[in-house]
Write an enzyme that holds these catalytic residues in place. Structure first.
Site, PDB file in Angstrom:
ATOM      1  N   TYR A 138      18.735  54.176 -50.209  1.00 47.56           N
ATOM      2  CA  TYR A 138      17.924  53.511 -49.193  1.00 47.56           C
ATOM      3  C   TYR A 138      17.167  52.313 -49.769  1.00 47.56           C
ATOM      4  CZ  TYR A 138      18.477  57.295 -45.726  1.00 47.56           C
ATOM      5  OH  TYR A 138      18.965  58.205 -44.809  1.00 47.56           O
ATOM      6  N   LYS A 189      25.692  64.092 -57.728  1.00 43.05           N
ATOM      7  CA  LYS A 189      27.151  63.988 -57.576  1.00 43.05           C
ATOM      8  C   LYS A 189      27.648  63.315 -58.847  1.00 43.05           C
ATOM      9  CE  LYS A 189      31.073  64.299 -55.464  1.00 43.05           C
ATOM     10  NZ  LYS A 189      31.766  65.588 -55.304  1.00 43.05           N
ATOM     11  N   ASP A 222      28.392  68.476 -52.774  1.00 50.62           N
ATOM     12  CA  ASP A 222      29.383  69.088 -51.877  1.00 50.62           C
ATOM     13  C   ASP A 222      29.361  70.610 -52.021  1.00 50.62           C
ATOM     14  OD1 ASP A 222      30.318  68.655 -54.464  1.00 50.62           O
ATOM     15  OD2 ASP A 222      32.376  68.204 -53.876  1.00 50.62           O
ATOM     16  N   ASP A 246      18.764  63.685 -47.364  1.00 48.38           N
ATOM     17  CA  ASP A 246      18.775  63.414 -45.914  1.00 48.38           C
ATOM     18  C   ASP A 246      19.811  64.331 -45.250  1.00 48.38           C
ATOM     19  OD1 ASP A 246      18.528  62.108 -43.387  1.00 48.38           O
ATOM     20  OD2 ASP A 246      20.313  60.925 -43.881  1.00 48.38           O
ATOM     21  N   ASP A 250      19.277  68.046 -42.871  1.00 47.71           N
ATOM     22  CA  ASP A 250      19.806  68.322 -41.526  1.00 47.71           C
ATOM     23  C   ASP A 250      20.529  69.664 -41.517  1.00 47.71           C
ATOM     24  OD1 ASP A 250      18.884  65.974 -40.388  1.00 47.71           O
ATOM     25  OD2 ASP A 250      20.783  65.505 -39.409  1.00 47.71           O
TER      26      ASP A 250
HETATM   27  C1  IPM Z   1      15.463  61.477 -41.486  1.00 48.98           C
HETATM   28  C2  IPM Z   1      16.224  60.580 -40.559  1.00 48.98           C
HETATM   29  C3  IPM Z   1      16.129  59.141 -40.993  1.00 48.98           C
HETATM   30  C4  IPM Z   1      16.621  58.983 -42.400  1.00 48.98           C
HETATM   31  C5  IPM Z   1      16.876  58.223 -40.038  1.00 48.98           C
HETATM   32  C6  IPM Z   1      16.210  58.188 -38.688  1.00 48.98           C
HETATM   33  C7  IPM Z   1      17.094  56.864 -40.589  1.00 48.98           C
HETATM   34  O1  IPM Z   1      17.538  60.977 -40.483  1.00 48.98           O
HETATM   35  O2  IPM Z   1      14.234  61.341 -41.572  1.00 48.98           O
HETATM   36  O3  IPM Z   1      16.071  62.319 -42.113  1.00 48.98           O
HETATM   37  O4  IPM Z   1      17.807  58.983 -42.678  1.00 48.98           O
HETATM   38  O5  IPM Z   1      15.795  58.854 -43.305  1.00 48.98           O
HETATM   39 MG    MG Z   2      17.984  62.680 -41.595  1.00 49.79          MG
END
Ligand code: IPM
Ligand code: MG
Length: 366
Positions: A138, A189, A222, A246, A250
């Site tokens: 990022y 990785k 992975d 990230d 999720d």
């Molecule tokens: C998170 C989100 C953000 C990220 C998006 C909205 C860009 O997915 O906070 O995990 O990837 O940082």
């Molecule tokens: Mg995210």
């Protein structure tokens, strides 16, 4: 009377609904505590502001935020503004400008919420993911050349610095040490990515020597996804790069039953700047305005904020109240309930006021 100054940026989609709920809960906590005030100042920055002014926040936005004790953030993203504009216009400038390099994402199965994993008990999934939040994938480094031509090139350069990796590694080892199991998994990785990721592995080994009481291991990202699904109880604290974490967070949210309950804290561990607290779920246009957004992630991140401010008993009280309400089945449709945002919020406020819910029972935010 101690006063904490909190900057609220509800922003887009369901952001205003959940931050409204969170603000009401903070008021209830202050009333219960008696000796503190959470003074919330709300800023109207975000995609609507962008449509009016051409920028997501004013040019001096960071200077405006700087004196606050914490930032309480809703969500960014709108159907008619490109995602990279909303992200790079508001959330990332705050994270990077305030050097909030530690992104902390606790996950556990909240009572009353069902995990999609069969045979996983509530206590078998209790993780904190530490996401490097200032560089890596990022970093914003890269570019495009020969736009629109057949020979067009795009580069997206992940930047890893020794300072950046060492400080997140120390943060993760310290956090692992503070948790009962003292267990850390370092994710990279480094088989395929042989420069920055190999440096991560080396720095992890170096920093680990400062923490002989922490047990740690390494995973490739992975294989990590498989371990999270197959053997969740073998994990506790996890550290990974900006992008890897990230994605893993999720997955963690989904395995714990819903992204609607997952919180995150963007922390400047050195406390030079205000830290920022937000739900992970994003703006969710499909349910915006329907009054059914799940406020639990926003409550949970408020508990992280209270911990960060040193109000740990209030944070624990809030989490106890949230867990009690969820266990009673007062939950929104995304986690299988029928309650509205307002109903969940009222129930949590009542639980906070209840004489039988005494701090510091229950979990801390992380
Ligand atoms: C998170 C989100 C953000 C990220 C998006 C909205 C860009 O997915 O906070 O995990 O990837 O940082
Ligand atoms: Mg995210």
């Amino acid at each position: 009377m101690k006063t904490y100054r909190i900057a609220a940026i509800p922003a887009d989609g369901i952001g205003p609904e959940v931050i409204g709920a969170g603000t009401a809960v903070l008021e209830a906590l202050a009333a219960r505590q008696g000796d503190v005030r959470y003074e919330v100042t709300t800023f109207d920055w975000g995609s609507d502001y962008y449509k009016r002014h051409g920028v997501m926040m004013p040019e001096d936005g960071l200077e405006t935020l700087r004196p606050f004790d914490a930032i309480y953030f809703g969500a960014v993203g709108a159907p008619d503004v490109p995602d990279h504009v909303t992200l790079w216009g508001l959330r990332l400038p705050i994270c990077q400008g305030f050097d909030q390099y530690a992104n902390v994402r606790p996950t556990r199965i909240i009572p009353g919420v069902t995990s999609p994993l069969r045979d996983v008990g509530t206590g078998d999934l209790d993780w904190v993911i530490v996401r490097e939040n200032s560089e890596g994938e990022y970093s914003g480094s890269g570019g495009r050349a020969h736009r629109g031509l057949p020979e067009e090139v795009g580069t997206e350069v992940a930047i890893f610095t020794r300072v950046g990796v060492a400080r997140i590694m120390r943060y993760a080892f310290r956090l692992a040490r503070s948790r009962p199991r003292k267990l850390l998994t370092v994710v990279t990785k480094s088989n395929a990515q042989r420069h920055g990721m190999v440096m991560w592995d080396e720095i992890a080994a170096e920093v680990s020597r400062e923490f002989p009481d922490v047990t740690w291991d390494k995973m490739l990202v992975d294989a990590m996804t498989v371990r999270m699904v197959k053997d969740p109880a073998s994990l506790d604290t996890i550290v990974a790069t900006n992008l890897h974490a990230d994605i893993l967070s999720d997955l963690a949210g989904a395995l714990a039953g819903s992204l609607g309950v997952a919180p995150t804290a963007n922390i400047d561990p050195e406390r030079r700047f205000p830290s920022m607290f937000e739900p992970i779920h994003g703006s969710a246009f499909d349910i915006t305005g329907k009054g059914i957004a799940n406020p639990v992630a926003t409550f949970w991140t408020a508990a992280q904020m209270l911990d960060h401010l040193g109000e740990n008993a209030a944070g624990a009280l809030l989490m106890s109240a949230v867990e009690r309400v969820c266990a009673e089945g007062i939950v929104t449709p995304d986690v299988g309930g029928t309650a509205t945002t307002a109903e969940v919020t009222h129930a949590v406020i009542e639980a906070i006021g209840g004489a039988n819910l005494l701090a510091p029972a229950g979990h801390s935010a992380a």
